[in-house]
Design a protein around this motif. Structure first.
Motif, PDB file in Angstrom:
ATOM      1  N   CYS A 195       0.867  -0.844  -0.314  1.00  0.00           N
ATOM      2  CA  CYS A 195      -0.192   0.114   0.396  1.00  0.00           C
ATOM      3  C   CYS A 195       0.882   1.379  -0.629  1.00  0.00           C
ATOM      4  CB  CYS A 195      -0.901   0.045   1.130  1.00  0.00           C
ATOM      5  SG  CYS A 195      -2.385  -1.091   1.070  1.00  0.00           S
ATOM      6  N   GLY A 196       1.819   1.172   1.013  1.00  0.00           N
ATOM      7  CA  GLY A 196       2.788   2.657   0.719  1.00  0.00           C
ATOM      8  C   GLY A 196       3.378   3.024  -0.843  1.00  0.00           C
ATOM      9  N   LEU A 197       3.639   1.685  -1.582  1.00  0.00           N
ATOM     10  CA  LEU A 197       4.284   1.486  -2.420  1.00  0.00           C
ATOM     11  C   LEU A 197       3.399   2.365  -3.219  1.00  0.00           C
ATOM     12  CD1 LEU A 197       7.589   0.805  -3.715  1.00  0.00           C
ATOM     13  CD2 LEU A 197       6.281  -1.041  -4.954  1.00  0.00           C
ATOM     14  N   ILE A 198       1.950   2.467  -3.145  1.00  0.00           N
ATOM     15  CA  ILE A 198       0.920   2.336  -4.126  1.00  0.00           C
ATOM     16  C   ILE A 198       1.044   3.713  -3.668  1.00  0.00           C
ATOM     17  CG2 ILE A 198      -1.715   2.103  -5.111  1.00  0.00           C
ATOM     18  CD1 ILE A 198      -0.848  -0.748  -4.312  1.00  0.00           C
ATOM     19  N   PHE A 199       0.734   4.502  -3.035  1.00  0.00           N
ATOM     20  CA  PHE A 199       0.339   5.677  -2.617  1.00  0.00           C
ATOM     21  C   PHE A 199       1.378   6.318  -2.718  1.00  0.00           C
ATOM     22  CE2 PHE A 199      -2.868   4.911  -0.461  1.00  0.00           C
ATOM     23  CZ  PHE A 199      -3.775   6.659  -0.388  1.00  0.00           C
ATOM     24  N   SER A 200       3.300   5.927  -3.127  1.00  0.00           N
ATOM     25  CA  SER A 200       4.208   6.722  -3.332  1.00  0.00           C
ATOM     26  C   SER A 200       4.598   7.765  -4.779  1.00  0.00           C
ATOM     27  CB  SER A 200       5.794   5.756  -3.197  1.00  0.00           C
ATOM     28  OG  SER A 200       5.422   4.860  -3.248  1.00  0.00           O
ATOM     29  N   LEU A 201       3.441   5.595  -5.373  1.00  0.00           N
ATOM     30  CA  LEU A 201       3.996   6.134  -6.816  1.00  0.00           C
ATOM     31  C   LEU A 201       2.615   7.268  -7.391  1.00  0.00           C
ATOM     32  CD1 LEU A 201       4.595   2.887  -7.900  1.00  0.00           C
ATOM     33  CD2 LEU A 201       6.217   5.295  -8.062  1.00  0.00           C
ATOM     34  N   PHE A 202       1.888   6.362  -6.784  1.00  0.00           N
ATOM     35  CA  PHE A 202       0.371   7.976  -7.342  1.00  0.00           C
ATOM     36  C   PHE A 202      -0.420   8.453  -6.734  1.00  0.00           C
ATOM     37  CE2 PHE A 202       0.913   3.180  -8.911  1.00  0.00           C
ATOM     38  CZ  PHE A 202       0.734   3.926 -10.459  1.00  0.00           C
ATOM     39  N   SER A 203      -0.349   8.748  -5.814  1.00  0.00           N
ATOM     40  CA  SER A 203      -0.981   9.754  -4.073  1.00  0.00           C
ATOM     41  C   SER A 203      -0.373  11.158  -4.518  1.00  0.00           C
ATOM     42  CB  SER A 203      -1.186   9.202  -2.902  1.00  0.00           C
ATOM     43  OG  SER A 203       0.375  10.254  -2.351  1.00  0.00           O
ATOM     44  N   ALA A 204      -1.607  11.887  -4.336  1.00  0.00           N
ATOM     45  CA  ALA A 204      -2.213  13.459  -4.745  1.00  0.00           C
ATOM     46  C   ALA A 204      -0.771  13.957  -3.866  1.00  0.00           C
ATOM     47  CB  ALA A 204      -3.002  14.145  -4.484  1.00  0.00           C
ATOM     48  N   GLN A 205      -0.698  13.249  -2.351  1.00  0.00           N
ATOM     49  CA  GLN A 205       0.085  13.726  -1.058  1.00  0.00           C
ATOM     50  C   GLN A 205       1.342  12.814  -0.534  1.00  0.00           C
ATOM     51  OE1 GLN A 205       1.786  15.893   0.641  1.00  0.00           O
ATOM     52  NE2 GLN A 205       0.589  16.991   0.156  1.00  0.00           N
ATOM     53  N   PRO A 206       2.368  12.570  -1.287  1.00  0.00           N
ATOM     54  CA  PRO A 206       3.625  11.780  -0.597  1.00  0.00           C
ATOM     55  C   PRO A 206       3.669  11.898   0.447  1.00  0.00           C
ATOM     56  CG  PRO A 206       4.069  12.811  -2.563  1.00  0.00           C
ATOM     57  CD  PRO A 206       2.520  13.797  -2.152  1.00  0.00           C
ATOM     58  N   LEU A 207       3.131  12.579   1.669  1.00  0.00           N
ATOM     59  CA  LEU A 207       4.432  12.395   2.248  1.00  0.00           C
ATOM     60  C   LEU A 207       3.684  12.160   3.251  1.00  0.00           C
ATOM     61  CD1 LEU A 207       4.524  16.405   3.131  1.00  0.00           C
ATOM     62  CD2 LEU A 207       6.481  15.050   2.758  1.00  0.00           C
ATOM     63  N   THR A 208       1.939  11.420   3.093  1.00  0.00           N
ATOM     64  CA  THR A 208       0.974  10.646   3.828  1.00  0.00           C
ATOM     65  C   THR A 208       1.882   9.072   4.150  1.00  0.00           C
ATOM     66  OG1 THR A 208      -0.227  12.000   3.477  1.00  0.00           O
ATOM     67  CG2 THR A 208      -1.351   9.897   4.211  1.00  0.00           C
ATOM     68  N   ASP A 236      -7.088  10.670  -3.408  1.00  0.00           N
ATOM     69  CA  ASP A 236      -6.111  10.240  -2.173  1.00  0.00           C
ATOM     70  C   ASP A 236      -7.375   9.128  -1.435  1.00  0.00           C
ATOM     71  OD1 ASP A 236      -3.379  10.919  -2.848  1.00  0.00           O
ATOM     72  OD2 ASP A 236      -3.309  11.918  -0.793  1.00  0.00           O
ATOM     73  N   ILE A 237      -8.758   9.104  -1.357  1.00  0.00           N
ATOM     74  CA  ILE A 237      -9.536   8.755  -0.827  1.00  0.00           C
ATOM     75  C   ILE A 237     -10.148   7.346  -1.228  1.00  0.00           C
ATOM     76  CG2 ILE A 237     -12.050   8.450   0.016  1.00  0.00           C
ATOM     77  CD1 ILE A 237      -9.797   9.439   2.471  1.00  0.00           C
ATOM     78  N   VAL A 238     -10.395   7.762  -3.006  1.00  0.00           N
ATOM     79  CA  VAL A 238     -10.177   6.719  -4.404  1.00  0.00           C
ATOM     80  C   VAL A 238      -8.815   5.898  -4.338  1.00  0.00           C
ATOM     81  CG1 VAL A 238      -9.828   6.461  -6.582  1.00  0.00           C
ATOM     82  CG2 VAL A 238     -11.468   7.935  -5.431  1.00  0.00           C
ATOM     83  N   LEU A 239      -7.948   6.433  -4.225  1.00  0.00           N
ATOM     84  CA  LEU A 239      -6.829   5.276  -3.904  1.00  0.00           C
ATOM     85  C   LEU A 239      -6.565   4.603  -2.795  1.00  0.00           C
ATOM     86  CD1 LEU A 239      -4.515   4.928  -6.066  1.00  0.00           C
ATOM     87  CD2 LEU A 239      -2.654   6.713  -4.514  1.00  0.00           C
ATOM     88  N   LEU A 240      -6.850   5.239  -1.926  1.00  0.00           N
ATOM     89  CA  LEU A 240      -7.389   4.516  -0.055  1.00  0.00           C
ATOM     90  C   LEU A 240      -8.264   3.063  -0.480  1.00  0.00           C
ATOM     91  CD1 LEU A 240      -6.242   3.671   2.598  1.00  0.00           C
ATOM     92  CD2 LEU A 240      -8.412   5.303   3.637  1.00  0.00           C
TER      93      LEU A 240
END
Length: 621
Positions: free
Chosen positions: A95-108, A335-339
């Motif tokens: 999940c961290g890898l997916i968010f680091s690549l595609f999220s709008a706020q990579p600090l999370t 980010d909620i869609v990605l979550l």
């Protein structure tokens, strides 16, 4: 009495207006804006890479994976061996890898949280003891239902009518709560050691825990040791303080007679396969449940949605509050869609879902924070004018220590114009990507074996250090110290209409509410504690302004997600809106923001490596 047709028509018109263009419920409004912002900022997120980013990735790696393994040990027992170390590490890394690549706020930062562990325990008991249905397929359906609920929240702009009204009052309480939770977790680890190991090994576990914490704190101040060692060595010690301390105290129990003690170490798995003996692959045959359970699962799915939405939104808010100087816009709806997508994926894979972590997310921002000095008129932040060190609370992290040390000399300021120090965060994706990739690597058996060398006393020390790091930057702490100080020793307040006793009352209220919420986290109602944080929002806006004066609230509080304060006058609101329109502040990335860390700032700029440049601030690479 029947409702008048005119009143009914008026009510229907108001409702329909909310769904029209520009209305709060206009479908996809925030999503379109977030996708536009993401496209504008994405390239610049990959243009910043320096040693502070690497140090941050290493620090977040340890603060994420080691507590995660603790939750894994709890889940192993609470879910009847359905989930264990391998599932938690797999979920956190994926999940961290997916968010680091595609999220709008990579600090999370994402990971498996304690409240979800409590929820999973209760679901497991209901499934096995009461209804006699398989736990993992029911959980899979619950997470799939939670996914489409996340999508609906994003499509209908839930952030606008929930989180837009959050102030620093609630955010600071949530941050303080997490500090208390991590100190509490440290004490629980030591208590577990006391119950499971001989007394001599327990005495060493106390030394190891406090040693890990104090050594990390001591090394984080290395840049203040000048002229001891060289600048590069001091900088390395400060930025890798936590990693050095953890590795050192992992090795100490293997030295001399300490090796004969019966130390308790992390429980790990030595094969890449699911923890449950009944499973062979990471895939759940979720369709093999009675049809009625496909629909019954909507109920726990809704509970998970509420928990994840509030957890993730508050985590994203706290890691981007004003004290971090974040310049690029995020994207809450995207980010909620990605979550929701990662939540459904975890359900199908049969692993616990990950969501926004506290305090790891703000600690990530803290580890990337540095200070720059700009002309007073060149920056639009509310940071006070100063020509000395940054605030002492900022020196708790390696990055801020680096900046504050170099800026301590007045000789650095040679321009006649007034200067001020402003905080900035390296807004990039590398630190999140690196820590997630490192965690994902540890699902392999050889690296799992390495984790098995870690004494749980080191984990207790890391919990204490994380609690210290989070507490040291919380605005409640300096106000608490003011509460204990004689009035004659305090600097005068900026406005005579501000009451010192009112400020103290506000601080005590935050501390008392934190204690109440912490008490709730120790009960079966723990998964609902984010809802209590949200309840504080209307309390702050509708009740507290009747207790405290306008100027007092303006002094201690402000909006957490947007500029300004709830008590701003209409003239101040109009002036700010005009300024935002003039600077392209429409929620999209302006031309100057699009370059991210290469944004142009006049004056002296201090980088994390201690290099001072004059004139235009250049891109760090």
């Amino acid at each position: 009495m029947l409702e008048k047709p005119e009143a009914k028509a008026s009510w229907l018109a108001k409702v329909s207006n909310r769904f029209r263009k520009g209305g709060k419920l206009q479908p996809f409004r925030l999503l379109r804006q977030d996708i536009h912002n993401l496209r504008q900022r994405y390239v610049s997120d990959w243009t910043v890479f320096n040693q502070l980013v690497v140090a941050s990735a290493v620090y977040v790696f340890f603060t994420n994976i080691l507590p995660g393994i603790t939750f894994a040990n709890d889940l192993f027992v609470l879910t009847g061996e359905s989930w264990g170390t391998i599932e938690v590490v797999f979920s956190t890394g994926l999940c961290g890898l997916i968010f680091s690549l595609f999220s709008a706020q990579p600090l999370t930062i994402l990971g498996v949280t304690g409240p979800f562990s409590v929820l999973a325990e209760n679901m497991y008991k209901l499934c096995t003891n009461n209804f006699h249905v398989p736990f993992l397929p029911v959980m899979a359906w619950s997470l799939i239902h939670s996914a489409w609920m996340h999508y609906l929240l994003a499509i209908f702009n839930a952030h606008d009518y929930t989180m837009q009204y959050v102030t620093d009052f609630s955010a600071d309480i949530f941050s303080l709560l997490n500090s208390v939770i991590y100190f509490h977790k440290a004490s629980l680890e030591l208590k577990r050691n006391h119950d499971n190991v001989p007394f001599d090994a327990f005495l060493y576990s106390i030394i190891g825990a406090f040693g890990t914490c104090l050594m990390a704190i001591f090394l984080s101040t290395a840049l203040e040791w000048k002229p001891l060692f060289g600048r590069i060595i001091r900088m390395g010690l400060a930025e890798y303080a936590a990693a050095i301390s953890i590795i050192f105290f992992i090795g100490v129990p293997y030295m001399g007679e300490l090796a004969n003690l019966d130390h308790e170490r992390l429980s790990i798995q030595k094969t890449f396969r699911p923890t449950s003996p009944a499973r062979v692959t990471f895939f759940v045959r979720f369709w093999e449940v009675p049809l009625e359970w496909v629909f019954i699962s909507i109920i726990p799915g809704a509970i998970i949605t509420v928990l994840f939405y509030f957890d993730h939104e508050i985590s994203s808010i706290i890691c981007t509050v004003e004290r971090y100087g974040v310049k690029k816009p995020g994207g809450y709806a995207w980010d909620i869609v990605l979550l929701g997508t990662t939540t459904a994926l975890c359900g199908i894979l049969g692993i616990p879902p990950a969501n926004g972590l506290l305090p790891q997310a703000p600690l990530h921002s803290e580890s990337l924070r540095h200070w720059v000095e700009v002309d007073d008129e060149d920056d639009d932040s509310d940071t006070p004018l100063t020509t000395s060190n940054p605030p002492q609370s900022a020196t708790s992290s390696p990055s801020t220590s680096s900046s504050s040390t170099t800026l301590s000399s007045p000789n650095n300021i040679d321009a006649p114009r007034k200067k001020k120090l402003v905080p900035r965060v390296h807004e990039q994706r590398y630190s999140s990507l690196l820590q997630s990739a490192l965690i994902l690597v540890f699902i392999s058996p050889p690296f799992q074996h390495l984790l098995g060398f870690t004494p749980t006393s080191v984990l207790a020390g890391l919990f204490m250090y994380m609690g210290y790091q989070s507490l040291s930057v919380n605005p409640i702490l300096p106000r608490f110290f003011e509460l204990l100080s004689p009035p004659s020793e305090l600097s005068p307040l900026p406005n005579p209409q501000i009451s010192r006793w009112a400020v103290h009352g506000y601080t005590v209220t935050q501390i008392v509410l934190t204690g109440i919420i912490f008490g709730v986290t120790l009960t079966v109602a723990a998964p609902g504690f984010p809802v209590i944080i949200i309840i504080l929002v209307p309390v702050r806006l509708w009740i507290m302004n009747r207790i405290w004066g306008r100027e007092t609230l303006r002094y201690v509080d402000g909006w957490a997600c947007r500029p300004g304060k709830p008590e701003d006058s209409e003239e101040e609101k109009a002036a700010r809106e005009e300024a935002e329109r003039g600077s392209g502040g429409d929620g999209t990335v302006s031309a100057s923001e699009n370059v991210g860390e290469a944004d142009v700032e006049r004056g002296l700029t201090l980088t994390s490596s201690g290099i001072v440049t004059e004139g235009v601030r250049e891109k760090q690479s």
